[in-house]
Write an enzyme that holds these catalytic residues in place. Sequence first.
Site, PDB file in Angstrom:
ATOM      1  N   ARG A 156      -0.327  -8.697  13.443  1.00  0.00           N
ATOM      2  CA  ARG A 156      -0.932  -7.753  12.485  1.00  0.00           C
ATOM      3  C   ARG A 156      -1.735  -8.504  11.432  1.00  0.00           C
ATOM      4  O   ARG A 156      -2.809  -8.058  11.017  1.00  0.00           O
ATOM      5  CB  ARG A 156       0.153  -6.889  11.834  1.00  0.00           C
ATOM      6  CG  ARG A 156       0.667  -5.798  12.763  1.00  0.00           C
ATOM      7  CD  ARG A 156       2.015  -5.262  12.324  1.00  0.00           C
ATOM      8  NE  ARG A 156       1.991  -4.671  11.018  1.00  0.00           N
ATOM      9  CZ  ARG A 156       3.043  -4.596  10.210  1.00  0.00           C
ATOM     10  NH1 ARG A 156       4.213  -5.109  10.586  1.00  0.00           N
ATOM     11  NH2 ARG A 156       2.947  -4.033   9.025  1.00  0.00           N
TER      12      ARG A 156
ATOM     13  N   LYS B 102       0.835  -1.207   0.000  1.00  0.00           N
ATOM     14  CA  LYS B 102       0.000   0.000   0.000  1.00  0.00           C
ATOM     15  C   LYS B 102       0.873   1.262   0.000  1.00  0.00           C
ATOM     16  O   LYS B 102       0.630   2.191  -0.758  1.00  0.00           O
ATOM     17  CB  LYS B 102      -0.926   0.023   1.235  1.00  0.00           C
ATOM     18  CG  LYS B 102      -1.837  -1.191   1.333  1.00  0.00           C
ATOM     19  CD  LYS B 102      -2.742  -1.135   2.556  1.00  0.00           C
ATOM     20  CE  LYS B 102      -2.036  -1.223   3.898  1.00  0.00           C
ATOM     21  NZ  LYS B 102      -1.342  -2.507   4.155  1.00  0.00           N
TER      22      LYS B 102
ATOM     23  N   ARG C  52      12.048  -5.384   5.067  1.00  0.00           N
ATOM     24  CA  ARG C  52      11.706  -3.982   4.775  1.00  0.00           C
ATOM     25  C   ARG C  52      12.612  -3.036   5.562  1.00  0.00           C
ATOM     26  O   ARG C  52      12.907  -3.266   6.726  1.00  0.00           O
ATOM     27  CB  ARG C  52      10.251  -3.700   5.142  1.00  0.00           C
ATOM     28  CG  ARG C  52       9.912  -2.212   5.022  1.00  0.00           C
ATOM     29  CD  ARG C  52       8.455  -1.905   5.033  1.00  0.00           C
ATOM     30  NE  ARG C  52       7.774  -2.373   6.220  1.00  0.00           N
ATOM     31  CZ  ARG C  52       6.468  -2.335   6.394  1.00  0.00           C
ATOM     32  NH1 ARG C  52       5.700  -1.866   5.431  1.00  0.00           N
ATOM     33  NH2 ARG C  52       5.926  -2.780   7.498  1.00  0.00           N
TER      34      ARG C  52
HETATM   35  P1  AP5 Z   1       4.839  -1.572   1.852  1.00  0.00           P
HETATM   36  O1  AP5 Z   1       4.524  -0.736   0.665  1.00  0.00           O
HETATM   37  O2  AP5 Z   1       5.543  -0.962   2.989  1.00  0.00           O
HETATM   38  O3  AP5 Z   1       3.511  -2.366   2.322  1.00  0.00           O
HETATM   39  P2  AP5 Z   1       2.258  -1.850   3.145  1.00  0.00           P
HETATM   40  O4  AP5 Z   1       1.061  -2.521   2.572  1.00  0.00           O
HETATM   41  O5  AP5 Z   1       2.260  -0.364   3.213  1.00  0.00           O
HETATM   42  O6  AP5 Z   1       2.591  -2.516   4.537  1.00  0.00           O
HETATM   43  P3  AP5 Z   1       2.436  -1.927   5.996  1.00  0.00           P
HETATM   44  O7  AP5 Z   1       3.220  -2.837   6.891  1.00  0.00           O
HETATM   45  O8  AP5 Z   1       2.760  -0.471   6.044  1.00  0.00           O
HETATM   46  O9  AP5 Z   1       0.902  -2.135   6.223  1.00  0.00           O
HETATM   47  P4  AP5 Z   1       0.163  -2.135   7.552  1.00  0.00           P
HETATM   48  O10 AP5 Z   1      -1.227  -2.055   7.073  1.00  0.00           O
HETATM   49  O11 AP5 Z   1       0.461  -3.280   8.440  1.00  0.00           O
HETATM   50  O12 AP5 Z   1       0.791  -0.900   8.353  1.00  0.00           O
HETATM   51  P5  AP5 Z   1       0.321   0.604   8.565  1.00  0.00           P
HETATM   52  O13 AP5 Z   1       1.508   1.461   8.582  1.00  0.00           O
HETATM   53  O14 AP5 Z   1      -0.802   0.948   7.669  1.00  0.00           O
HETATM   54  O15 AP5 Z   1       5.681  -2.825   1.283  1.00  0.00           O
HETATM   55  C1  AP5 Z   1       6.170  -3.821   2.179  1.00  0.00           C
HETATM   56  C2  AP5 Z   1       7.548  -4.306   1.667  1.00  0.00           C
HETATM   57  O16 AP5 Z   1       7.374  -4.956   0.404  1.00  0.00           O
HETATM   58  C3  AP5 Z   1       8.564  -3.175   1.417  1.00  0.00           C
HETATM   59  O17 AP5 Z   1       9.815  -3.618   1.821  1.00  0.00           O
HETATM   60  C4  AP5 Z   1       8.507  -2.942  -0.112  1.00  0.00           C
HETATM   61  O18 AP5 Z   1       9.758  -2.524  -0.617  1.00  0.00           O
HETATM   62  C5  AP5 Z   1       8.142  -4.331  -0.628  1.00  0.00           C
HETATM   63  N1  AP5 Z   1       7.276  -4.313  -1.812  1.00  0.00           N
HETATM   64  C6  AP5 Z   1       6.193  -3.512  -2.006  1.00  0.00           C
HETATM   65  N2  AP5 Z   1       5.624  -3.797  -3.209  1.00  0.00           N
HETATM   66  C7  AP5 Z   1       6.361  -4.807  -3.756  1.00  0.00           C
HETATM   67  C8  AP5 Z   1       6.262  -5.557  -4.970  1.00  0.00           C
HETATM   68  N3  AP5 Z   1       5.291  -5.322  -5.865  1.00  0.00           N
HETATM   69  N4  AP5 Z   1       7.175  -6.536  -5.187  1.00  0.00           N
HETATM   70  C9  AP5 Z   1       8.166  -6.789  -4.284  1.00  0.00           C
HETATM   71  N5  AP5 Z   1       8.309  -6.110  -3.112  1.00  0.00           N
HETATM   72  C10 AP5 Z   1       7.421  -5.141  -2.849  1.00  0.00           C
HETATM   73  O19 AP5 Z   1      -0.287   0.539  10.045  1.00  0.00           O
HETATM   74  C11 AP5 Z   1       0.564   0.303  11.143  1.00  0.00           C
HETATM   75  C12 AP5 Z   1      -0.242   0.307  12.426  1.00  0.00           C
HETATM   76  O20 AP5 Z   1      -0.881   1.582  12.607  1.00  0.00           O
HETATM   77  C13 AP5 Z   1      -1.389  -0.714  12.498  1.00  0.00           C
HETATM   78  O21 AP5 Z   1      -0.931  -1.988  12.883  1.00  0.00           O
HETATM   79  C14 AP5 Z   1      -2.296  -0.061  13.541  1.00  0.00           C
HETATM   80  O22 AP5 Z   1      -1.808  -0.244  14.831  1.00  0.00           O
HETATM   81  C15 AP5 Z   1      -2.175   1.429  13.191  1.00  0.00           C
HETATM   82  N6  AP5 Z   1      -3.182   1.879  12.211  1.00  0.00           N
HETATM   83  C16 AP5 Z   1      -2.947   2.307  10.950  1.00  0.00           C
HETATM   84  N7  AP5 Z   1      -4.093   2.621  10.322  1.00  0.00           N
HETATM   85  C17 AP5 Z   1      -5.090   2.380  11.223  1.00  0.00           C
HETATM   86  C18 AP5 Z   1      -6.506   2.495  11.161  1.00  0.00           C
HETATM   87  N8  AP5 Z   1      -7.145   2.910  10.069  1.00  0.00           N
HETATM   88  N9  AP5 Z   1      -7.209   2.149  12.262  1.00  0.00           N
HETATM   89  C19 AP5 Z   1      -6.588   1.723  13.397  1.00  0.00           C
HETATM   90  N10 AP5 Z   1      -5.250   1.594  13.511  1.00  0.00           N
HETATM   91  C20 AP5 Z   1      -4.502   1.916  12.432  1.00  0.00           C
HETATM   92 MG    MG Z   2       2.427   1.039   4.760  1.00  0.00          MG
END
Ligand code: AP5
Ligand code: MG
Length: 227
Positions: free
Chosen positions: A167, A10, A123
Amino acid sequence: MLFGAPGSGKGTTGKMLTKLTGWPHLATGDLLREQIARKTPLGLEMQSILASGQLAPDDLVSRMVWDRLGWPDCASGFLLDGFPRTIPQAEGLATWFQGREFRPVLVHLWVEYNEILRRLTGRRTCPTCGAIYQIDSNPPQNPGRCDHDGAALTTREDDKEEVVLQRLQTYQSQTWPVAETLKRFEIQVEAIDCGELDPEGVADRIVTRLERIGGKLKKGIGSTSAR
Ligand code: AP5
Ligand code: MG
């Protein structure tokens, strides 16, 4: 709305789509981590929640989003990353869209479980500009240093294996039903199979789908291939 499991891409795709469309990339995880880094009262409260892989409270995250969506840069479109993530958030957002001139689309990024684990354990992120790397598939030019500003790259607190598993569980139990909830509000859901695609391929496929739905995107940059 960029939707998908932790590690589905994402953040990576959101940054690319922002360059292509001019729409701001609003990632609730990034907003919360920013509060933690600044040690604000909210950040101190959220630190242990994020470190454990649980979700922040709905009302708090939703207020943060409604506030941000009121900024002028969102008037002609925006990319939400990581929101909505629960049924109450989805219902709140669907209500927010009512009576507003947007054509909302949930873009569901599909990635296999083993690939998610592979991605997240390797990552690295830049604490200064937010650039995202993967040590095998998207490494920085100089190991451990950001290509854009040379800052030392860091590993996210919640990328430890046990937290990643939590997660993923949270995603299955609380976030998975969001797509069905939005469909009930007649919001379009587009599934993108990201399995074999590199980040450019994923962004390209999304642009193609969005242009099929809503015509040329803002900056007029179309996809390079039709899928
Ligand atoms: P990356 O792009 O970082 O993936 P992502 O989907 O953004 O993963 P996140 O870990 O950020 O998602 P998340 O939903 O767990 O965390 P968030 O920060 O939203 O890619 C991942 C890796 O893959 C990277 O190394 C990249 O280089 C690689 N990659 C990407 N695309 C690729 C491809 N096509 N091919 C190969 N490699 C690739 O949330 C964190 C925390 O915040 C949550 O756990 C929660 O506690 C809180 N939070 C956030 N939003 C909310 C909400 N709406 N409500 C309540 N709590 C929330
Ligand atoms: Mg993210």
